[in-house]
Scaffold this active site. Sequence first.
Site, PDB file in Angstrom:
ATOM      1  N   LYS A  10       8.657  -7.337  -4.052  1.00 40.43           N
ATOM      2  CA  LYS A  10       7.247  -7.082  -4.406  1.00 40.43           C
ATOM      3  C   LYS A  10       7.154  -6.686  -5.877  1.00 40.43           C
ATOM      4  O   LYS A  10       6.312  -7.206  -6.613  1.00 40.43           O
ATOM      5  CB  LYS A  10       6.715  -5.935  -3.546  1.00 40.43           C
ATOM      6  CG  LYS A  10       5.431  -5.305  -4.068  1.00 40.43           C
ATOM      7  CD  LYS A  10       4.901  -4.199  -3.193  1.00 40.43           C
ATOM      8  CE  LYS A  10       5.343  -2.840  -3.577  1.00 40.43           C
ATOM      9  NZ  LYS A  10       4.691  -2.235  -4.737  1.00 40.43           N
ATOM     10  N   ASN A  11       8.076  -5.784  -6.313  1.00 44.52           N
ATOM     11  CA  ASN A  11       7.948  -5.237  -7.661  1.00 44.52           C
ATOM     12  C   ASN A  11       8.460  -6.166  -8.749  1.00 44.52           C
ATOM     13  O   ASN A  11       8.479  -5.806  -9.919  1.00 44.52           O
ATOM     14  CB  ASN A  11       8.611  -3.862  -7.734  1.00 44.52           C
ATOM     15  CG  ASN A  11       7.832  -2.859  -6.909  1.00 44.52           C
ATOM     16  OD1 ASN A  11       6.700  -3.138  -6.483  1.00 44.52           O
ATOM     17  ND2 ASN A  11       8.422  -1.719  -6.637  1.00 44.52           N
ATOM     18  N   ARG A  32      -2.703  -1.310  -8.648  1.00 38.75           N
ATOM     19  CA  ARG A  32      -2.350  -0.741  -9.943  1.00 38.75           C
ATOM     20  C   ARG A  32      -1.515  -1.710 -10.775  1.00 38.75           C
ATOM     21  O   ARG A  32      -1.627  -1.755 -11.989  1.00 38.75           O
ATOM     22  CB  ARG A  32      -1.521   0.527  -9.744  1.00 38.75           C
ATOM     23  CG  ARG A  32      -2.225   1.701  -9.219  1.00 38.75           C
ATOM     24  CD  ARG A  32      -1.317   2.883  -9.287  1.00 38.75           C
ATOM     25  NE  ARG A  32      -0.545   2.878 -10.528  1.00 38.75           N
ATOM     26  CZ  ARG A  32      -1.055   3.148 -11.716  1.00 38.75           C
ATOM     27  NH1 ARG A  32      -2.325   3.432 -11.809  1.00 38.75           N
ATOM     28  NH2 ARG A  32      -0.310   3.124 -12.790  1.00 38.75           N
ATOM     29  N   CYS A  49      -2.953   7.397  -7.701  1.00 40.71           N
ATOM     30  CA  CYS A  49      -2.727   7.112  -6.277  1.00 40.71           C
ATOM     31  C   CYS A  49      -2.074   8.338  -5.654  1.00 40.71           C
ATOM     32  O   CYS A  49      -1.870   9.353  -6.275  1.00 40.71           O
ATOM     33  CB  CYS A  49      -1.847   5.881  -6.122  1.00 40.71           C
ATOM     34  SG  CYS A  49      -0.247   6.152  -6.855  1.00 40.71           S
ATOM     35  N   ARG A  76       0.023   8.485 -12.498  1.00 40.35           N
ATOM     36  CA  ARG A  76       0.315   7.126 -12.979  1.00 40.35           C
ATOM     37  C   ARG A  76      -0.332   6.871 -14.354  1.00 40.35           C
ATOM     38  O   ARG A  76      -1.210   6.036 -14.496  1.00 40.35           O
ATOM     39  CB  ARG A  76      -0.136   6.074 -11.970  1.00 40.35           C
ATOM     40  CG  ARG A  76       0.293   6.335 -10.556  1.00 40.35           C
ATOM     41  CD  ARG A  76       1.771   6.316 -10.311  1.00 40.35           C
ATOM     42  NE  ARG A  76       2.381   5.003 -10.365  1.00 40.35           N
ATOM     43  CZ  ARG A  76       2.444   4.157  -9.340  1.00 40.35           C
ATOM     44  NH1 ARG A  76       1.877   4.487  -8.201  1.00 40.35           N
ATOM     45  NH2 ARG A  76       3.051   2.978  -9.460  1.00 40.35           N
ATOM     46  N   ASP A 123       0.115   6.008 -20.963  1.00 37.28           N
ATOM     47  CA  ASP A 123       0.326   6.293 -22.388  1.00 37.28           C
ATOM     48  C   ASP A 123       1.526   5.546 -22.971  1.00 37.28           C
ATOM     49  O   ASP A 123       1.511   5.124 -24.131  1.00 37.28           O
ATOM     50  CB  ASP A 123       0.513   7.804 -22.595  1.00 37.28           C
ATOM     51  CG  ASP A 123       1.718   8.330 -21.838  1.00 37.28           C
ATOM     52  OD1 ASP A 123       1.750   8.178 -20.601  1.00 37.28           O
ATOM     53  OD2 ASP A 123       2.644   8.853 -22.465  1.00 37.28           O
ATOM     54  N   ASP A 173      11.764   4.938  -4.692  1.00 36.74           N
ATOM     55  CA  ASP A 173      11.121   4.199  -3.592  1.00 36.74           C
ATOM     56  C   ASP A 173      11.915   4.267  -2.292  1.00 36.74           C
ATOM     57  O   ASP A 173      11.435   3.798  -1.263  1.00 36.74           O
ATOM     58  CB  ASP A 173      10.906   2.729  -3.982  1.00 36.74           C
ATOM     59  CG  ASP A 173       9.929   2.595  -5.128  1.00 36.74           C
ATOM     60  OD1 ASP A 173       9.877   1.514  -5.740  1.00 36.74           O
ATOM     61  OD2 ASP A 173       9.223   3.579  -5.417  1.00 36.74           O
ATOM     62  N   ARG A 220       1.067  -3.518   2.402  1.00 39.62           N
ATOM     63  CA  ARG A 220       1.007  -3.844   0.977  1.00 39.62           C
ATOM     64  C   ARG A 220       2.357  -4.322   0.468  1.00 39.62           C
ATOM     65  O   ARG A 220       2.429  -5.118  -0.455  1.00 39.62           O
ATOM     66  CB  ARG A 220       0.596  -2.600   0.182  1.00 39.62           C
ATOM     67  CG  ARG A 220      -0.843  -2.194   0.344  1.00 39.62           C
ATOM     68  CD  ARG A 220      -1.185  -1.131  -0.645  1.00 39.62           C
ATOM     69  NE  ARG A 220      -0.734  -1.546  -1.978  1.00 39.62           N
ATOM     70  CZ  ARG A 220      -0.604  -0.707  -3.001  1.00 39.62           C
ATOM     71  NH1 ARG A 220      -0.900   0.554  -2.852  1.00 39.62           N
ATOM     72  NH2 ARG A 220      -0.208  -1.137  -4.173  1.00 39.62           N
TER      73      ARG A 220
HETATM   74  C1  EPZ Z   1       7.075   0.699 -10.659  1.00 40.61           C
HETATM   75  O1  EPZ Z   1       5.918   1.483 -10.903  1.00 40.61           O
HETATM   76  C2  EPZ Z   1       7.024   0.320  -9.190  1.00 40.61           C
HETATM   77  N1  EPZ Z   1       5.811  -0.443  -8.912  1.00 40.61           N
HETATM   78  C3  EPZ Z   1       7.057   1.582  -8.319  1.00 40.61           C
HETATM   79  O2  EPZ Z   1       7.129   1.157  -6.956  1.00 40.61           O
HETATM   80  C4  EPZ Z   1       8.330   2.363  -8.647  1.00 40.61           C
HETATM   81  O3  EPZ Z   1       8.332   3.554  -7.892  1.00 40.61           O
HETATM   82  C5  EPZ Z   1       8.351   2.689 -10.139  1.00 40.61           C
HETATM   83  O4  EPZ Z   1       8.274   1.452 -10.896  1.00 40.61           O
HETATM   84  C6  EPZ Z   1       9.623   3.418 -10.551  1.00 40.61           C
HETATM   85  O5  EPZ Z   1      10.723   2.634 -10.209  1.00 40.61           O
HETATM   86  C7  EPZ Z   1       5.759  -1.748  -9.287  1.00 40.61           C
HETATM   87  O6  EPZ Z   1       6.675  -2.296  -9.870  1.00 40.61           O
HETATM   88  C8  EPZ Z   1       4.499  -2.486  -8.933  1.00 40.61           C
HETATM   89  P1  EPZ Z   1       6.904   3.721 -14.075  1.00 40.61           P
HETATM   90  P2  EPZ Z   1       5.505   1.873 -12.424  1.00 40.61           P
HETATM   91  O7  EPZ Z   1       6.002   3.210 -15.139  1.00 40.61           O
HETATM   92  O8  EPZ Z   1       5.815   0.744 -13.332  1.00 40.61           O
HETATM   93  C9  EPZ Z   1       5.094   7.887 -15.542  1.00 40.61           C
HETATM   94  C10 EPZ Z   1       6.490   1.056  -4.713  1.00 40.61           C
HETATM   95  O9  EPZ Z   1       6.507   1.860  -3.772  1.00 40.61           O
HETATM   96  N2  EPZ Z   1       4.450   7.071 -16.577  1.00 40.61           N
HETATM   97  O10 EPZ Z   1       8.386   3.567 -14.223  1.00 40.61           O
HETATM   98  O11 EPZ Z   1       4.111   2.398 -12.389  1.00 40.61           O
HETATM   99  C11 EPZ Z   1       4.493   7.596 -14.179  1.00 40.61           C
HETATM  100  O12 EPZ Z   1       3.344   8.400 -13.991  1.00 40.61           O
HETATM  101  C12 EPZ Z   1       6.030   1.499  -6.086  1.00 40.61           C
HETATM  102  O13 EPZ Z   1       6.829  -0.163  -4.617  1.00 40.61           O
HETATM  103  C13 EPZ Z   1       3.787   7.730 -17.619  1.00 40.61           C
HETATM  104  O14 EPZ Z   1       3.734   8.963 -17.686  1.00 40.61           O
HETATM  105  O15 EPZ Z   1       6.526   3.077 -12.669  1.00 40.61           O
HETATM  106  C14 EPZ Z   1       5.600   7.939 -13.241  1.00 40.61           C
HETATM  107  O16 EPZ Z   1       5.597   9.325 -12.993  1.00 40.61           O
HETATM  108  C15 EPZ Z   1       5.671   2.965  -6.116  1.00 40.61           C
HETATM  109  N3  EPZ Z   1       3.171   6.975 -18.576  1.00 40.61           N
HETATM  110  C16 EPZ Z   1       6.859   7.563 -14.036  1.00 40.61           C
HETATM  111  O17 EPZ Z   1       6.463   7.472 -15.404  1.00 40.61           O
HETATM  112  C17 EPZ Z   1       3.189   5.595 -18.548  1.00 40.61           C
HETATM  113  O18 EPZ Z   1       2.611   4.952 -19.448  1.00 40.61           O
HETATM  114  C18 EPZ Z   1       7.479   6.233 -13.605  1.00 40.61           C
HETATM  115  O19 EPZ Z   1       6.505   5.260 -13.808  1.00 40.61           O
HETATM  116  C19 EPZ Z   1       3.855   4.960 -17.473  1.00 40.61           C
HETATM  117  C20 EPZ Z   1       4.487   5.713 -16.500  1.00 40.61           C
END
Ligand code: EPZ
Length: 422
Positions: free
Chosen positions: A25-26, A97, A121, A126, A129, A312, A404
């Site tokens: 999915k990701n 998202r 969520c 999420r 920045d 995850d 999902r």
């Molecule tokens: C991806 O989300 C995955 N989703 C998530 O899977 C997964 O948990 C996550 O990567 C971490 O591996 C998809 O690929 C669609 P991040 P993403 O940006 O890209 C913070 C699932 O269950 N952050 O690495 O959103 C953020 O808030 C989902 O399949 C900022 O602060 O993850 C989080 O705490 C859940 N600023 C952390 O970093 C930003 O600009 C990790 O986020 C971006 C992120």
Amino acid sequence: MSNAADIIVHGGYPIAGTIRASGAKNSVLKLMAAAILAPGQTRITNVPLISDVTLMAEVLMSLGVKVEFEREQAAVVIDTFDITSLKAPADLVNQIRASIAVLGPLLGRFHEAQVAVPGGCQIGERKLDIHFAALEALGMQFYTDTEYIYASAPGGLVGAPVYLRFPSVGATENLMMAAVLARGTTIIDNAAREPEIADLANFLNAMGARISGAGSPRITVEGVTELTPTDHHTVGDRIESGTFLVAGALLGGPVTVEGISPDYLATALLKFEQMGVSVDKTPNSVTVWRDHTQTLKGTDIQTLPFPGFPTDLQAQFMVLASLSEGGSRIAENIFESRFQHVEDLVRMGADITTEGHFAYINGVSKLTGATVHSSDLRAGAALVLAGLAAEGETRVTNTEHIDRGYENFVSKMQSLGAHISR
Ligand code: EPZ
């Protein structure tokens, strides 16, 4: 209000057999967005038929992209020749998202984009920045109101060195997709290393991009002037695979998941072994089992960016820890509130307390079925796992969350012997 039928599980039955991992999915959600960069017809195979994929298709169609599913081949054909809008609408973006992934490609090809601000969520705020800082380094200008991000790059994007303050998966992907058509070279330092990043880079390179280092903390993107459509086979879903492997570890197995590289699950497989679960690997499959003489042993888990333990799989391994001998401690370092499943596990008899981003689990000898509510995709799957191991009947509500990200979740569990129905 849940609009999907509840999942009913009768626990205690052996779980064993072989299933095939669906496409990740990701990865596929970003591959679909990346198709925007190459005008023409892209064909992606090994596509999981899950609601997030349907939603991403709707986001693309709102841009004027033509999307055709070939369900029997688990494929999707995306024609991005005629894009008639650069605005990803709020009503769709709020449902998924991951649609923020169209920002980079729209900027890369059209130097302009209007993307709704995706909502937070259950698992955390999420923020975006890191996405914004990275794209600004390439020349993106933007402003936001409460609903939309208005982004533009007058004169196009220019490659630059970028350091991500945190190896954000989404930000690494958005930046990579924006950089492939930028003028000059972009260096991404402290890049995310998840296997889906390499899958996306391979896809972009097959289109004619020049990306090196994907999978390492430093990715180099040399801008090119145009990309051409290609076909691509999505990598297997490591999180779906890990979820089914936990079912085998819980009930004894052996459970084999085919269509997944063990390298994508190295840390989780190490944890299985530390907890007393046996693991066998081939280049394209993983098998776990635990005979009745092997009791589960508590362990310490830290969720970290890849190749660390995946956030995850945190909820799923918490179920395993709940039925292990001794204590376990789980630190959720990635998301600020990803312990929604604890309350329901405690109602099933688990002994778990949380303090900030730590969860402390004392193993118990049994869980008891109850009616529980899935708050997010992985918590929902974990509650079904708990039901498989619990005594009696467990009813999991809000199962649209599970749909999902898990293709044919109930039927795959049934094929392993689970007494589960919708
Ligand atoms: C991806 O989300 C995955 N989703 C998530 O899977 C997964 O948990 C996550 O990567 C971490 O591996 C998809 O690929 C669609 P991040 P993403 O940006 O890209 C913070 C699932 O269950 N952050 O690495 O959103 C953020 O808030 C989902 O399949 C900022 O602060 O993850 C989080 O705490 C859940 N600023 C952390 O970093 C930003 O600009 C990790 O986020 C971006 C992120």
